[in-house]
Scaffold this active site. Structure first.
Site, short mmCIF file in Angstrom:
data_model
loop_
_atom_site.label_atom_id
_atom_site.label_comp_id
_atom_site.label_asym_id
_atom_site.label_seq_id
_atom_site.Cartn_x
_atom_site.Cartn_y
_atom_site.Cartn_z
N GLY A 17 0.82 -1.22 0.00
CA GLY A 17 0.00 0.00 0.00
C GLY A 17 0.85 1.26 0.00
CB SER A 108 -0.31 -14.15 -2.75
OG SER A 108 0.88 -14.88 -2.54
CB SER A 109 2.95 -16.45 -6.46
OG SER A 109 3.73 -16.35 -5.27
CB CYS A 110 0.78 -18.77 -1.80
SG CYS A 110 -0.58 -17.84 -1.10
CE1 TYR A 137 -1.34 -14.55 0.74
CE2 TYR A 137 -2.61 -13.39 2.41
CZ TYR A 137 -1.79 -13.37 1.29
OH TYR A 137 -1.45 -12.16 0.72
CE LYS A 141 -4.78 -11.76 -0.24
NZ LYS A 141 -5.26 -10.37 -0.39
CG LEU A 167 5.24 -8.52 -3.61
CD1 LEU A 167 3.92 -7.86 -3.22
CD2 LEU A 167 5.71 -8.07 -4.97
CG HIS A 180 6.94 -12.49 3.16
ND1 HIS A 180 6.17 -11.39 3.44
CD2 HIS A 180 6.06 -13.45 2.77
CE1 HIS A 180 4.89 -11.67 3.20
NE2 HIS A 180 4.81 -12.91 2.79
O1 GFB Z 1 9.01 -15.95 2.32
P1 GFB Z 1 8.60 -17.14 3.12
O2 GFB Z 1 8.41 -16.95 4.57
O3 GFB Z 1 7.24 -17.70 2.51
O4 GFB Z 1 9.63 -18.38 3.01
P2 GFB Z 1 6.90 -18.52 1.20
C1 GFB Z 1 10.26 -18.71 1.85
C2 GFB Z 1 11.29 -19.79 2.09
O5 GFB Z 1 12.38 -19.17 2.82
C3 GFB Z 1 10.89 -21.04 2.89
C4 GFB Z 1 12.83 -20.07 3.83
O6 GFB Z 1 11.48 -22.15 2.27
C5 GFB Z 1 11.56 -20.78 4.25
O7 GFB Z 1 11.89 -22.01 4.91
N1 GFB Z 1 13.47 -19.30 4.92
C6 GFB Z 1 14.77 -19.43 5.28
C7 GFB Z 1 12.89 -18.37 5.69
N2 GFB Z 1 15.04 -18.62 6.32
C8 GFB Z 1 13.88 -17.95 6.60
C9 GFB Z 1 13.56 -16.96 7.57
O8 GFB Z 1 14.38 -16.56 8.42
N3 GFB Z 1 12.29 -16.47 7.54
C10 GFB Z 1 11.36 -16.92 6.62
N4 GFB Z 1 10.12 -16.37 6.64
N5 GFB Z 1 11.63 -17.87 5.68
C11 GFB Z 1 4.66 -17.22 1.50
C12 GFB Z 1 3.24 -17.58 1.89
O9 GFB Z 1 5.32 -18.46 1.26
O10 GFB Z 1 4.73 -16.47 0.32
C13 GFB Z 1 2.40 -16.34 1.97
O11 GFB Z 1 3.25 -18.26 3.14
C14 GFB Z 1 2.56 -15.48 0.73
O12 GFB Z 1 1.06 -16.72 2.10
C15 GFB Z 1 4.01 -15.23 0.44
O13 GFB Z 1 1.97 -16.13 -0.35
C16 GFB Z 1 4.17 -14.44 -0.84
O14 GFB Z 1 7.39 -17.84 -0.03
O15 GFB Z 1 7.28 -19.95 1.37
#
Ligand code: GFB
Length: 308
Positions: A17, A108-110, A137, A141, A167, A180
């Site tokens: 936003g 979202s791409s998920c 989620y 969506k 993003l 993320h």
């Molecule tokens: O971005 P992320 O949290 O979500 O995680 P997704 C992406 C990948 O990064 C996973 C790894 O394989 C995580 O295991 N990863 C490694 C980490 N270290 C870290 C860390 O310190 N923090 C996090 N967060 N991840 C999301 C969806 O999926 O994508 C949402 O859950 C949304 O709903 C978003 O769609 C765009 O990319 O896996």
């Protein structure tokens, strides 16, 4: 949209936003309706209806959502499905009831199947099982896309849906529990550097691949769609390139200046193995991203340092 059109940006303080507001203001759109969350609970239909009747926006960009990374989605699925269903239903219905000229819904791409063929085309939606860690989620969506589709079919509403890839950028969420991956790793490598730690732990195997779009490029794409896209099908927005989590960690470590080891916490989930979007449709329509991943990480890290 005219420069003095009344544009409501729902979710104007968030990562997406606030980027949209920057883009609209720098493009000369002066009549923005920005409502602070405490003044307006988007999960409350009565409040949303009253807000629309009072403000009567011409255009709506629906960037408000409950968002988070893999751990937050996996931990709070009821909140992710309820909050997002309520927000999108209230705003889309109020936009219809108040004759909004055009609304853009952000997904979202998920939303795509866990094992969709890569790169993922828009038509692969609902052709397979979803990734369990973000199923709540994703369902919310997907419902938003369907709301826009059926309000167009039954009421003739010009409501369009955009599906961005992962993003990152200015004003991101750097909370290690809810963020993320990209902002989380910027923070982890920065803190390791300033505390002279020898290792940083990343979640999972590092093998999954992700596509990362700089949020100001997304805002540019959304303005492009608001002015040029009026079709029923949802449309992907991305860079068309992906990178493994381990390699993006190495790139962030380089930008931050961390020289230690990268270790893995295998108790954390990998999530979907890949979700590279096919962006040929939006490219053919005339839009392409501008910011490289390294440049975007550098801008994001520099912004993060200003917030310390
Ligand atoms: O971005 P992320 O949290 O979500 O995680 P997704 C992406 C990948 O990064 C996973 C790894 O394989 C995580 O295991 N990863 C490694 C980490 N270290 C870290 C860390 O310190 N923090 C996090 N967060 N991840 C999301 C969806 O999926 O994508 C949402 O859950 C949304 O709903 C978003 O769609 C765009 O990319 O896996």
């Amino acid at each position: 949209m005219n420069k003095n059109s009344k544009i409501y940006v729902a979710g104007h303080t968030g990562l997406v936003g606030s980027a949209i507001v920057r883009k609209l203001e720098s493009s000369g759109y002066t009549n923005l309706v920005l409502k602070n969350y405490p003044g307006l609970d988007l999960k409350n239909q009565v409040e949303v209806n009253a807000f629309f009747e009072n403000e009567k926006p011409d255009y709506v960009i629906l960037a408000a959502a409950k968002v988070g990374g893999i751990h937050a989605n996996n931990t709070f699925p009821a909140e992710f499905i309820y909050d997002n269903l309520m927000i999108e239903s209230n705003i889309i219905h109020a936009a219809y009831m108040n004759n909004v000229i055009k609304l853009l819904f952000l997904g979202s791409s998920c939303i795509y199947p866990k094992f969709a063929q890569q790169p993922i085309k828009e038509e692969y939606l609902l052709t397979g099982l979803l990734e369990p860690t973000n199923e709540a989620y994703a369902i919310a969506k997907i419902a938003g896309i369907e709301l826009c589709k059926f309000y167009r079919r039954q009421y003739g509403c010009n409501f369009i849906s955009a599906m961005p890839t992962n993003l990152y950028g200015i004003n991101d969420n750097f909370n290690l529990e809810t963020s993320h991956v990209l902002p989380a790793l910027i923070r982890k490598f920065h803190e390791a550097k300033i505390n002279n730690q020898q290792e940083v732990i990343i979640w999972g195997t590092g093998k999954p691949k992700r596509e990362f779009l700089f949020v100001d490029d997304l805002a540019d794409a959304l303005l492009f769609l608001m002015n040029n896209y009026n079709e029923e099908p949802h449309i992907n927005i991305g860079t068309g390139e992906d990178i493994s989590i381990l390699d993006v960690a190495r790139l962030i470590a380089k930008v931050v200046g961390f020289k230690g080891e990268i270790k893995h916490d295998l108790s954390k989930p990998d999530g979907t193995p890949r979700k590279l979007l096919d962006v040929s449709k939006i490219n053919a329509a005339g839009w392409k991203h501008k910011t490289s991943l390294e440049e975007g990480i550098r801008i994001s890290y520099n912004w993060y340092l200003t917030q310390k």
